[in-house]
Enzyme design. Structure first.
Site, PDB file in Angstrom:
ATOM      1  N   GLY A 262       2.289   1.910  10.787  1.00 35.51           N
ATOM      2  CA  GLY A 262       3.226   3.031  10.657  1.00 35.51           C
ATOM      3  C   GLY A 262       3.926   3.402  11.945  1.00 35.51           C
ATOM      4  O   GLY A 262       4.525   4.475  12.047  1.00 35.51           O
TER       5      GLY A 262
ATOM      6  N   ASN B  75       0.868  -1.181   0.000  1.00 36.35           N
ATOM      7  CA  ASN B  75       0.000   0.000   0.000  1.00 36.35           C
ATOM      8  C   ASN B  75       0.905   1.231   0.000  1.00 36.35           C
ATOM      9  O   ASN B  75       1.507   1.555   1.015  1.00 36.35           O
ATOM     10  CB  ASN B  75      -0.893  -0.032   1.257  1.00 36.35           C
ATOM     11  CG  ASN B  75      -1.701   1.236   1.431  1.00 36.35           C
ATOM     12  OD1 ASN B  75      -1.827   2.042   0.502  1.00 36.35           O
ATOM     13  ND2 ASN B  75      -2.266   1.414   2.610  1.00 36.35           N
TER      14      ASN B  75
ATOM     15  N   HIS C 156      -9.547   0.934   4.837  1.00 38.41           N
ATOM     16  CA  HIS C 156      -8.276   1.096   5.572  1.00 38.41           C
ATOM     17  C   HIS C 156      -8.523   1.992   6.789  1.00 38.41           C
ATOM     18  O   HIS C 156      -9.333   2.919   6.739  1.00 38.41           O
ATOM     19  CB  HIS C 156      -7.223   1.717   4.649  1.00 38.41           C
ATOM     20  CG  HIS C 156      -5.839   1.675   5.215  1.00 38.41           C
ATOM     21  ND1 HIS C 156      -5.414   2.587   6.157  1.00 38.41           N
ATOM     22  CD2 HIS C 156      -4.807   0.833   5.002  1.00 38.41           C
ATOM     23  CE1 HIS C 156      -4.158   2.287   6.489  1.00 38.41           C
ATOM     24  NE2 HIS C 156      -3.768   1.235   5.802  1.00 38.41           N
TER      25      HIS C 156
ATOM     26  N   GLU D 176      -5.426  -5.371  10.513  1.00 36.95           N
ATOM     27  CA  GLU D 176      -4.405  -4.352  10.720  1.00 36.95           C
ATOM     28  C   GLU D 176      -4.683  -3.618  12.029  1.00 36.95           C
ATOM     29  O   GLU D 176      -5.464  -2.647  12.042  1.00 36.95           O
ATOM     30  CB  GLU D 176      -4.418  -3.340   9.573  1.00 36.95           C
ATOM     31  CG  GLU D 176      -4.163  -3.922   8.214  1.00 36.95           C
ATOM     32  CD  GLU D 176      -3.592  -2.875   7.265  1.00 36.95           C
ATOM     33  OE1 GLU D 176      -2.445  -3.028   6.851  1.00 36.95           O
ATOM     34  OE2 GLU D 176      -4.293  -1.897   6.986  1.00 36.95           O
TER      35      GLU D 176
ATOM     36  N   LYS E 291       0.081   4.253  -0.279  1.00 33.32           N
ATOM     37  CA  LYS E 291      -0.594   5.416   0.337  1.00 33.32           C
ATOM     38  C   LYS E 291      -0.394   6.658  -0.535  1.00 33.32           C
ATOM     39  O   LYS E 291      -0.354   6.554  -1.761  1.00 33.32           O
ATOM     40  CB  LYS E 291      -0.075   5.639   1.764  1.00 33.32           C
ATOM     41  CG  LYS E 291      -0.124   4.369   2.615  1.00 33.32           C
ATOM     42  CD  LYS E 291       0.029   4.650   4.075  1.00 33.32           C
ATOM     43  CE  LYS E 291       0.126   3.333   4.827  1.00 33.32           C
ATOM     44  NZ  LYS E 291       0.011   3.496   6.264  1.00 33.32           N
TER      45      LYS E 291
ATOM     46  N   SER F 258       3.377  -2.476  10.337  1.00 33.11           N
ATOM     47  CA  SER F 258       4.827  -2.465  10.563  1.00 33.11           C
ATOM     48  C   SER F 258       5.512  -3.776  10.158  1.00 33.11           C
ATOM     49  O   SER F 258       6.481  -4.196  10.790  1.00 33.11           O
ATOM     50  CB  SER F 258       5.144  -2.104  12.019  1.00 33.11           C
ATOM     51  OG  SER F 258       4.677  -0.789  12.310  1.00 33.11           O
TER      52      SER F 258
ATOM     53  N   GLU G 132      -6.929   4.356   7.956  1.00 33.42           N
ATOM     54  CA  GLU G 132      -6.735   5.797   7.698  1.00 33.42           C
ATOM     55  C   GLU G 132      -7.971   6.398   7.042  1.00 33.42           C
ATOM     56  O   GLU G 132      -8.301   7.565   7.272  1.00 33.42           O
ATOM     57  CB  GLU G 132      -5.472   6.001   6.842  1.00 33.42           C
ATOM     58  CG  GLU G 132      -4.217   5.741   7.664  1.00 33.42           C
ATOM     59  CD  GLU G 132      -3.011   5.274   6.872  1.00 33.42           C
ATOM     60  OE1 GLU G 132      -3.016   5.348   5.632  1.00 33.42           O
ATOM     61  OE2 GLU G 132      -2.046   4.805   7.520  1.00 33.42           O
TER      62      GLU G 132
HETATM   63  C1  PEP Z   1      -0.837  -0.045   6.056  1.00 31.83           C
HETATM   64  O1  PEP Z   1      -0.961   1.146   5.928  1.00 31.83           O
HETATM   65  O2  PEP Z   1      -1.683  -0.800   5.582  1.00 31.83           O
HETATM   66  C2  PEP Z   1       0.319  -0.542   6.795  1.00 31.83           C
HETATM   67  C3  PEP Z   1       0.290  -1.774   7.200  1.00 31.83           C
HETATM   68  O3  PEP Z   1       1.339   0.340   7.028  1.00 31.83           O
HETATM   69  P1  PEP Z   1       2.768   0.009   7.695  1.00 31.83           P
HETATM   70  O4  PEP Z   1       3.277  -1.258   7.068  1.00 31.83           O
HETATM   71  O5  PEP Z   1       3.628   1.182   7.360  1.00 31.83           O
HETATM   72  O6  PEP Z   1       2.538  -0.141   9.153  1.00 31.83           O
END
Ligand code: PEP
Length: 248
Positions: free
Chosen positions: A171, A9, A95, A165, A11, A210, A97
Protein backbone atom coordinates in the site's frame (compact mmCIF):
# COMPACT_ATOMS: atom_id res chain seq x y z
CA UNK A 1 5.48 -26.22 -14.64
CA UNK A 2 3.88 -24.11 -11.93
CA UNK A 3 0.59 -22.38 -12.77
CA UNK A 4 0.68 -18.68 -11.93
CA UNK A 5 -1.88 -17.11 -9.60
CA UNK A 6 -3.09 -13.52 -9.54
CA UNK A 7 -5.14 -12.91 -6.40
CA UNK A 8 -6.95 -9.69 -5.54
CA UNK A 9 -7.24 -8.79 -1.86
CA UNK A 10 -10.09 -6.30 -1.61
CA UNK A 11 -9.44 -5.77 2.12
CA UNK A 12 -12.16 -3.75 3.90
CA UNK A 13 -13.48 -2.25 0.67
CA UNK A 14 -16.74 -2.63 -1.24
CA UNK A 15 -20.36 -3.11 -0.25
CA UNK A 16 -22.18 -6.16 -1.59
CA UNK A 17 -23.37 -4.35 -4.72
CA UNK A 18 -19.94 -2.82 -5.34
CA UNK A 19 -18.34 -6.24 -4.89
CA UNK A 20 -20.76 -7.88 -7.31
CA UNK A 21 -20.11 -5.18 -9.94
CA UNK A 22 -16.34 -5.58 -9.60
CA UNK A 23 -16.57 -9.38 -9.73
CA UNK A 24 -18.78 -9.23 -12.81
CA UNK A 25 -16.39 -6.87 -14.60
CA UNK A 26 -13.45 -9.17 -13.82
CA UNK A 27 -15.33 -12.29 -14.89
CA UNK A 28 -16.52 -10.70 -18.13
CA UNK A 29 -13.19 -9.04 -18.94
CA UNK A 30 -10.97 -12.06 -18.30
CA UNK A 31 -9.07 -13.19 -21.34
CA UNK A 32 -5.90 -14.80 -19.99
CA UNK A 33 -6.63 -17.50 -17.47
CA UNK A 34 -5.79 -20.69 -19.35
CA UNK A 35 -2.27 -20.96 -17.98
CA UNK A 36 -2.95 -19.67 -14.50
CA UNK A 37 -5.50 -19.00 -11.78
CA UNK A 38 -7.38 -15.81 -10.96
CA UNK A 39 -8.69 -15.36 -7.43
CA UNK A 40 -10.60 -12.56 -5.70
CA UNK A 41 -10.96 -12.04 -1.94
CA UNK A 42 -13.94 -9.82 -1.16
CA UNK A 43 -15.00 -8.91 2.39
CA UNK A 44 -16.98 -11.62 4.24
CA UNK A 45 -20.32 -9.88 3.74
CA UNK A 46 -20.01 -10.12 -0.04
CA UNK A 47 -18.71 -13.70 -0.35
CA UNK A 48 -21.98 -15.43 -1.22
CA UNK A 49 -23.11 -12.73 -3.65
CA UNK A 50 -19.73 -12.74 -5.38
CA UNK A 51 -19.75 -16.57 -5.48
CA UNK A 52 -23.07 -16.39 -7.32
CA UNK A 53 -21.69 -13.78 -9.73
CA UNK A 54 -18.57 -15.86 -10.46
CA UNK A 55 -20.50 -19.10 -11.01
CA UNK A 56 -19.60 -20.78 -14.32
CA UNK A 57 -16.52 -18.61 -14.87
CA UNK A 58 -12.80 -19.03 -14.31
CA UNK A 59 -12.40 -16.68 -11.33
CA UNK A 60 -12.11 -18.37 -7.94
CA UNK A 61 -13.17 -17.07 -4.55
CA UNK A 62 -11.03 -16.49 -1.47
CA UNK A 63 -11.66 -15.21 2.02
CA UNK A 64 -9.30 -12.75 3.67
CA UNK A 65 -9.10 -14.59 6.99
CA UNK A 66 -10.66 -17.41 8.99
CA UNK A 67 -10.67 -18.84 12.50
CA UNK A 68 -9.07 -22.14 13.36
CA UNK A 69 -12.21 -23.87 14.68
CA UNK A 70 -15.26 -25.25 12.86
CA UNK A 71 -17.85 -23.68 15.16
CA UNK A 72 -18.47 -22.55 18.71
CA UNK A 73 -18.54 -19.57 21.03
CA UNK A 74 -16.08 -17.37 19.13
CA UNK A 75 -18.01 -14.15 18.66
CA UNK A 76 -17.10 -12.30 15.52
CA UNK A 77 -15.13 -15.11 13.91
CA UNK A 78 -15.79 -17.03 10.69
CA UNK A 79 -15.00 -20.72 10.33
CA UNK A 80 -13.54 -22.69 7.41
CA UNK A 81 -16.81 -24.64 7.18
CA UNK A 82 -18.64 -21.34 6.63
CA UNK A 83 -16.12 -20.26 3.99
CA UNK A 84 -16.49 -23.53 2.09
CA UNK A 85 -20.25 -23.16 2.35
CA UNK A 86 -19.95 -19.65 0.89
CA UNK A 87 -18.01 -20.97 -2.10
CA UNK A 88 -14.39 -20.21 -1.19
CA UNK A 89 -11.54 -22.24 -2.65
CA UNK A 90 -8.74 -20.19 -1.08
CA UNK A 91 -8.20 -18.28 2.16
CA UNK A 92 -5.57 -15.63 2.85
CA UNK A 93 -3.84 -16.33 6.17
CA UNK A 94 -1.43 -14.22 8.20
CA UNK A 95 -1.61 -11.03 6.14
CA UNK A 96 0.73 -8.43 7.64
CA UNK A 97 -2.26 -6.22 8.47
CA UNK A 98 -3.66 -9.07 10.58
CA UNK A 99 -0.28 -9.58 12.22
CA UNK A 100 0.07 -5.85 12.89
CA UNK A 101 -3.45 -4.71 13.86
CA UNK A 102 -4.89 -7.96 15.23
CA UNK A 103 -1.80 -9.42 16.89
CA UNK A 104 -1.66 -12.59 14.82
CA UNK A 105 1.31 -14.77 15.71
CA UNK A 106 3.20 -17.47 13.84
CA UNK A 107 1.47 -20.03 16.10
CA UNK A 108 -1.98 -18.68 15.31
CA UNK A 109 -1.14 -18.62 11.61
CA UNK A 110 0.02 -22.24 11.86
CA UNK A 111 -3.25 -23.32 13.50
CA UNK A 112 -5.21 -21.60 10.73
CA UNK A 113 -3.08 -23.09 7.95
CA UNK A 114 -3.54 -26.62 9.32
CA UNK A 115 -7.25 -26.10 9.81
CA UNK A 116 -7.70 -24.63 6.32
CA UNK A 117 -5.96 -27.62 4.74
CA UNK A 118 -7.97 -30.09 6.82
CA UNK A 119 -11.13 -28.30 5.68
CA UNK A 120 -10.32 -28.38 1.97
CA UNK A 121 -9.38 -24.71 1.69
CA UNK A 122 -6.12 -23.67 0.06
CA UNK A 123 -4.22 -21.24 2.28
CA UNK A 124 -2.37 -18.26 0.79
CA UNK A 125 0.12 -17.74 3.61
CA UNK A 126 1.55 -14.22 3.84
CA UNK A 127 5.07 -13.55 5.08
CA UNK A 128 7.33 -10.54 4.87
CA UNK A 129 9.72 -8.27 6.70
CA UNK A 130 9.22 -4.69 7.87
CA UNK A 131 11.32 -1.77 6.70
CA UNK A 132 13.39 -1.82 9.92
CA UNK A 133 14.01 -5.55 9.61
CA UNK A 134 15.26 -5.12 6.03
CA UNK A 135 17.55 -2.29 7.12
CA UNK A 136 18.87 -4.43 9.98
CA UNK A 137 19.67 -7.19 7.47
CA UNK A 138 17.38 -9.78 9.09
CA UNK A 139 14.96 -10.30 6.19
CA UNK A 140 15.86 -13.96 5.72
CA UNK A 141 15.67 -14.83 9.39
CA UNK A 142 12.28 -13.11 9.73
CA UNK A 143 10.80 -14.64 6.58
CA UNK A 144 12.36 -18.03 7.38
CA UNK A 145 10.85 -17.99 10.86
CA UNK A 146 7.42 -17.03 9.48
CA UNK A 147 7.50 -19.75 6.80
CA UNK A 148 8.65 -22.46 9.19
CA UNK A 149 6.19 -21.29 11.83
CA UNK A 150 3.28 -21.31 9.40
CA UNK A 151 4.09 -24.77 8.08
CA UNK A 152 5.01 -26.56 11.32
CA UNK A 153 3.32 -29.97 11.23
CA UNK A 154 2.06 -29.52 7.66
CA UNK A 155 2.88 -32.74 5.85
CA UNK A 156 2.03 -31.97 2.26
CA UNK A 157 2.39 -28.70 0.40
CA UNK A 158 0.20 -29.49 -2.60
CA UNK A 159 -2.52 -26.99 -1.65
CA UNK A 160 -0.31 -24.37 0.00
CA UNK A 161 0.54 -21.03 -1.58
CA UNK A 162 3.01 -18.59 -0.02
CA UNK A 163 2.84 -14.85 -0.62
CA UNK A 164 6.01 -12.91 0.04
CA UNK A 165 4.81 -9.42 0.90
CA UNK A 166 7.45 -7.05 2.25
CA UNK A 167 5.53 -4.90 4.71
CA UNK A 168 7.26 -1.75 3.46
CA UNK A 169 5.86 -2.37 -0.02
CA UNK A 170 2.22 -2.91 0.93
CA UNK A 171 0.00 0.00 0.00
CA UNK A 172 2.98 2.34 -0.22
CA UNK A 173 3.59 2.48 -3.97
CA UNK A 174 7.14 1.35 -3.14
CA UNK A 175 7.35 -1.95 -5.01
CA UNK A 176 10.33 -4.24 -4.38
CA UNK A 177 12.67 -4.44 -7.35
CA UNK A 178 12.35 -7.73 -9.15
CA UNK A 179 15.87 -8.57 -7.94
CA UNK A 180 14.93 -7.91 -4.29
CA UNK A 181 11.78 -9.98 -4.63
CA UNK A 182 13.49 -12.84 -6.46
CA UNK A 183 16.20 -13.02 -3.81
CA UNK A 184 13.64 -13.67 -1.08
CA UNK A 185 11.52 -16.00 -3.24
CA UNK A 186 14.60 -18.08 -4.04
CA UNK A 187 15.47 -18.14 -0.34
CA UNK A 188 11.97 -19.35 0.56
CA UNK A 189 12.12 -22.05 -2.11
CA UNK A 190 15.51 -23.25 -0.89
CA UNK A 191 14.22 -23.39 2.68
CA UNK A 192 11.18 -25.37 1.52
CA UNK A 193 13.48 -27.70 -0.41
CA UNK A 194 15.38 -28.45 2.80
CA UNK A 195 12.12 -29.19 4.60
CA UNK A 196 10.08 -30.92 1.89
CA UNK A 197 12.51 -31.94 -0.85
CA UNK A 198 11.31 -31.87 -4.45
CA UNK A 199 7.84 -30.56 -3.46
CA UNK A 200 9.54 -27.15 -3.34
CA UNK A 201 9.52 -27.09 -7.12
CA UNK A 202 5.71 -27.30 -7.18
CA UNK A 203 5.07 -24.63 -4.52
CA UNK A 204 3.64 -21.36 -5.83
CA UNK A 205 5.23 -18.28 -4.24
CA UNK A 206 3.45 -15.01 -5.02
CA UNK A 207 4.86 -11.53 -4.65
CA UNK A 208 2.71 -8.83 -3.04
CA UNK A 209 3.33 -5.15 -2.43
CA UNK A 210 2.28 -2.30 -4.72
CA UNK A 211 1.92 -4.54 -7.78
CA UNK A 212 0.39 -2.77 -10.78
CA UNK A 213 0.02 -3.49 -14.47
CA UNK A 214 3.13 -1.37 -14.99
CA UNK A 215 5.48 -3.40 -12.82
CA UNK A 216 4.06 -6.94 -12.83
CA UNK A 217 5.71 -8.18 -16.03
CA UNK A 218 9.24 -7.70 -14.68
CA UNK A 219 8.36 -9.39 -11.40
CA UNK A 220 6.55 -12.30 -13.05
CA UNK A 221 9.50 -12.92 -15.38
CA UNK A 222 11.66 -13.99 -12.43
CA UNK A 223 12.25 -17.71 -11.96
CA UNK A 224 10.77 -18.07 -8.47
CA UNK A 225 7.90 -15.56 -8.70
CA UNK A 226 4.70 -17.40 -9.54
CA UNK A 227 2.21 -14.58 -9.55
CA UNK A 228 0.96 -11.73 -7.42
CA UNK A 229 -1.20 -10.92 -4.43
CA UNK A 230 -2.64 -7.53 -5.26
CA UNK A 231 -4.30 -5.01 -2.96
CA UNK A 232 -5.00 -1.51 -4.27
CA UNK A 233 -4.74 -2.33 -7.96
CA UNK A 234 -7.30 -5.12 -7.62
CA UNK A 235 -10.09 -2.71 -6.76
CA UNK A 236 -10.57 -1.46 -10.32
CA UNK A 237 -11.33 -3.88 -13.17
CA UNK A 238 -8.82 -2.26 -15.52
CA UNK A 239 -6.01 -2.37 -12.98
CA UNK A 240 -6.61 -6.02 -12.08
CA UNK A 241 -7.29 -7.23 -15.63
CA UNK A 242 -4.23 -5.32 -16.79
CA UNK A 243 -2.09 -7.31 -14.36
CA UNK A 244 -3.63 -10.63 -15.42
CA UNK A 245 -3.14 -9.79 -19.09
CA UNK A 246 0.61 -9.65 -18.57
CA UNK A 247 1.03 -13.02 -16.94
CA UNK A 248 2.96 -15.50 -19.09
C1 PEP B 1 -1.85 -6.61 0.03
O1 PEP B 1 -2.51 -6.04 0.86
O2 PEP B 1 -1.76 -7.84 0.07
C2 PEP B 1 -1.16 -5.82 -0.98
C3 PEP B 1 -0.22 -6.39 -1.66
O3 PEP B 1 -1.55 -4.51 -1.12
P1 PEP B 1 -1.04 -3.47 -2.24
O4 PEP B 1 -1.06 -4.18 -3.56
O5 PEP B 1 -2.03 -2.35 -2.19
O6 PEP B 1 0.32 -3.05 -1.85
Amino acid sequence: MRKWIVAGNWKMHNTISESVALARAIKDGLSNSASGEVVVAPPFTALTAVAETLRGGAVQLAAQNMYSEDKGAFTGEISPVMLKDAGCAYVIIGHSERRKYFSETDDGVNRKVKKALASGLKPIVCVGETDEERIQGVTESVVGRQVQGALAGVETLADVVIAYEPVWAIGTGKVATSAQAEEVHAFVRSLIRKLYGAAADELRILYGGSVTKDNVAELAARADIDGALVGGASLKPDGFLGIIAQMP
